[in-house]
Design a protein around this motif. Structure first.
Motif, short mmCIF file in Angstrom:
data_model
loop_
_atom_site.label_atom_id
_atom_site.label_comp_id
_atom_site.label_asym_id
_atom_site.label_seq_id
_atom_site.Cartn_x
_atom_site.Cartn_y
_atom_site.Cartn_z
N ARG A 122 0.83 -1.20 0.00
CA ARG A 122 0.00 0.00 0.00
C ARG A 122 0.87 1.26 0.00
N PHE A 123 1.98 1.21 0.72
CA PHE A 123 2.91 2.33 0.75
C PHE A 123 3.50 2.58 -0.64
N ILE A 124 3.90 1.51 -1.31
CA ILE A 124 4.46 1.63 -2.66
C ILE A 124 3.43 2.19 -3.62
N GLU A 125 2.19 1.75 -3.49
CA GLU A 125 1.12 2.28 -4.35
C GLU A 125 0.99 3.79 -4.20
N ARG A 126 1.05 4.28 -2.96
CA ARG A 126 0.94 5.72 -2.74
C ARG A 126 2.14 6.47 -3.32
N CYS A 127 3.33 5.88 -3.20
CA CYS A 127 4.52 6.50 -3.77
C CYS A 127 4.41 6.62 -5.29
N ILE A 128 3.92 5.56 -5.93
CA ILE A 128 3.76 5.58 -7.39
C ILE A 128 2.73 6.63 -7.80
N GLN A 129 1.66 6.74 -7.04
CA GLN A 129 0.60 7.69 -7.36
C GLN A 129 1.02 9.14 -7.11
N SER A 130 1.92 9.36 -6.17
CA SER A 130 2.21 10.72 -5.73
C SER A 130 3.51 11.31 -6.25
N PHE A 131 4.50 10.48 -6.60
CA PHE A 131 5.83 10.99 -6.91
C PHE A 131 6.35 10.45 -8.25
N PRO A 132 7.38 11.11 -8.80
CA PRO A 132 7.95 10.64 -10.07
C PRO A 132 8.55 9.24 -9.94
N THR A 133 8.39 8.44 -10.97
CA THR A 133 8.97 7.10 -11.04
C THR A 133 9.59 6.89 -12.41
N SER A 134 10.49 5.92 -12.49
CA SER A 134 11.08 5.54 -13.78
C SER A 134 11.19 4.03 -13.83
N CYS A 135 11.03 3.48 -15.02
CA CYS A 135 11.22 2.03 -15.18
C CYS A 135 11.62 1.72 -16.61
N LEU A 136 12.17 0.55 -16.79
CA LEU A 136 12.45 0.02 -18.11
C LEU A 136 11.50 -1.14 -18.37
N LEU A 137 10.77 -1.04 -19.48
CA LEU A 137 9.88 -2.13 -19.87
C LEU A 137 10.66 -3.11 -20.73
N GLY A 138 10.52 -4.40 -20.42
CA GLY A 138 11.22 -5.43 -21.17
C GLY A 138 10.44 -5.86 -22.39
N PRO A 139 10.91 -6.89 -23.08
CA PRO A 139 10.24 -7.38 -24.30
C PRO A 139 8.78 -7.77 -24.07
N GLU A 140 8.44 -8.18 -22.85
CA GLU A 140 7.06 -8.58 -22.56
C GLU A 140 6.15 -7.39 -22.25
N GLY A 141 6.74 -6.19 -22.20
CA GLY A 141 5.96 -4.99 -21.91
C GLY A 141 5.74 -4.72 -20.44
N THR A 142 6.44 -5.45 -19.56
CA THR A 142 6.33 -5.26 -18.12
C THR A 142 7.67 -4.74 -17.58
N PRO A 143 7.65 -4.06 -16.43
CA PRO A 143 8.89 -3.50 -15.88
C PRO A 143 9.91 -4.59 -15.53
N VAL A 144 11.16 -4.34 -15.92
CA VAL A 144 12.24 -5.25 -15.55
C VAL A 144 13.24 -4.55 -14.63
N SER A 145 13.18 -3.22 -14.57
CA SER A 145 14.03 -2.45 -13.68
C SER A 145 13.31 -1.14 -13.35
N TRP A 146 13.48 -0.62 -12.14
CA TRP A 146 12.69 0.54 -11.73
C TRP A 146 13.38 1.30 -10.60
N ALA A 147 12.91 2.53 -10.39
CA ALA A 147 13.35 3.36 -9.26
C ALA A 147 12.20 4.28 -8.90
N LEU A 148 12.00 4.46 -7.59
CA LEU A 148 10.89 5.28 -7.10
C LEU A 148 11.43 6.42 -6.24
N MET A 149 10.55 7.34 -5.93
CA MET A 149 10.82 8.40 -4.95
C MET A 149 9.81 8.25 -3.83
N ASP A 150 10.27 8.36 -2.57
CA ASP A 150 9.33 8.24 -1.47
C ASP A 150 9.03 9.60 -0.85
#
Length: 260
Positions: free
Chosen positions: A159-187
């Motif tokens: 739930r904490f991670i969900e709020r961080c994603i909703q509230s702050f900048p995030t970055s990720c790399l989408l792999g061949p399957e179209g899903t994140p394979v690497s990511w970084a968040l801001m808390d």
């Protein structure tokens, strides 16, 4: 400036301020959520801050919480107060880094030894642009991030991670399957946190690429960019050196507290 001339005026001001508390404080309602129940402390007089920390409204010691500070000198006061409040404490000390763009603005004296470095050496190595696409996280990706977060694995952390994603900048790399394979968040502390890569795509330099991308996003939005790394995590420290992250002369300290 309004001068407070009586205890009644002070009470009126306090009531007014409480009605306008930041949303981050209003969310500290779950006594068992140490991720949200976070306090950042800095004292100009660390040796004599015990009285302030012990005031009823400063810290809710009945909760599971964490205290973070760049001042190791607060340890004696926090440990002593926690013992008096019958609270179990675990202290963690990590290496604190500031990203080059932020360090140049805030602590230029620490950059003197890096002025002659090749700025290209502060960039991550190239990745396969056809295989990986730079993107941002969606709230539905919280399950994946939580799975690989060292402090994750439960309902509150997700739930904490969900709020961080909703509230702050995030970055990720989408792999061949179209899903994140690497990511970084801001808390909520303004720090780059919870960076990770799924096992099948590790050792390819993706984490360096995504942290570099997240640094640019945060810097463009005016955030001071920093993070911390465990002293034993030599791989992340090596990556930080490659990206020219600037080690701070102080530690990053965290006191994880739980009532007995």
């Amino acid at each position: 400036m309004l001068h407070l001339r009586s205890p009644q005026m002070l009470q009126v001001l306090e009531n007014s301020l409480r009605k306008h508390l930041p949303e981050s404080l209003k969310e500290m309602a779950d006594d068992l959520d140490p991720h949200t129940n976070t306090y950042q402390i800095y004292s100009k007089d660390p040796k004599n801050c015990l009285e302030f920390l012990g005031t009823p409204d400063a810290i809710n010691w009945r909760q599971h919480l964490q205290i973070q500070s760049s001042q190791s000198s607060l340890n004696e006061a926090i440990m002593g107060l926690a013992a008096a409040k019958l609270v179990k404490v675990k202290r963690t000390q990590c290496v604190l880094y500031m990203m080059p763009q932020t360090a140049k603005k805030l602590v230029p004296f620490l950059m003197e030894d890096t002025e002659n470095l090749d700025h290209k050496s502060g960039r991550p190595r190239a990745i396969n642009q056809e295989m990986f696409k730079l993107s941002s996280l969606d709230v539905t990706h919280a399950v994946l991030v939580d799975k690989f977060w060292h402090f994750g694995g439960n309902e509150r952390s997700q739930r904490f991670i969900e709020r961080c994603i909703q509230s702050f900048p995030t970055s990720c790399l989408l792999g061949p399957e179209g899903t994140p394979v690497s990511w970084a968040l801001m808390d909520q502390t303004g720090e780059i946190r919870m960076a990770g890569t799924v096992p099948d795509y590790r050792a390819q330099g993706l984490i360096s690429h995504i942290i570099y991308a997240q640094t640019l996003v945060m810097d463009e939005r005016g955030y001071p960019v920093y993070n911390h790394t465990e002293r034993a995590n030599k791989l992340m420290q090596k990556m930080g050196h490659t990206l020219q992250h600037v080690p701070m002369p102080c530690d990053w300290n965290q006191w994880s507290c739980a009532p007995l």
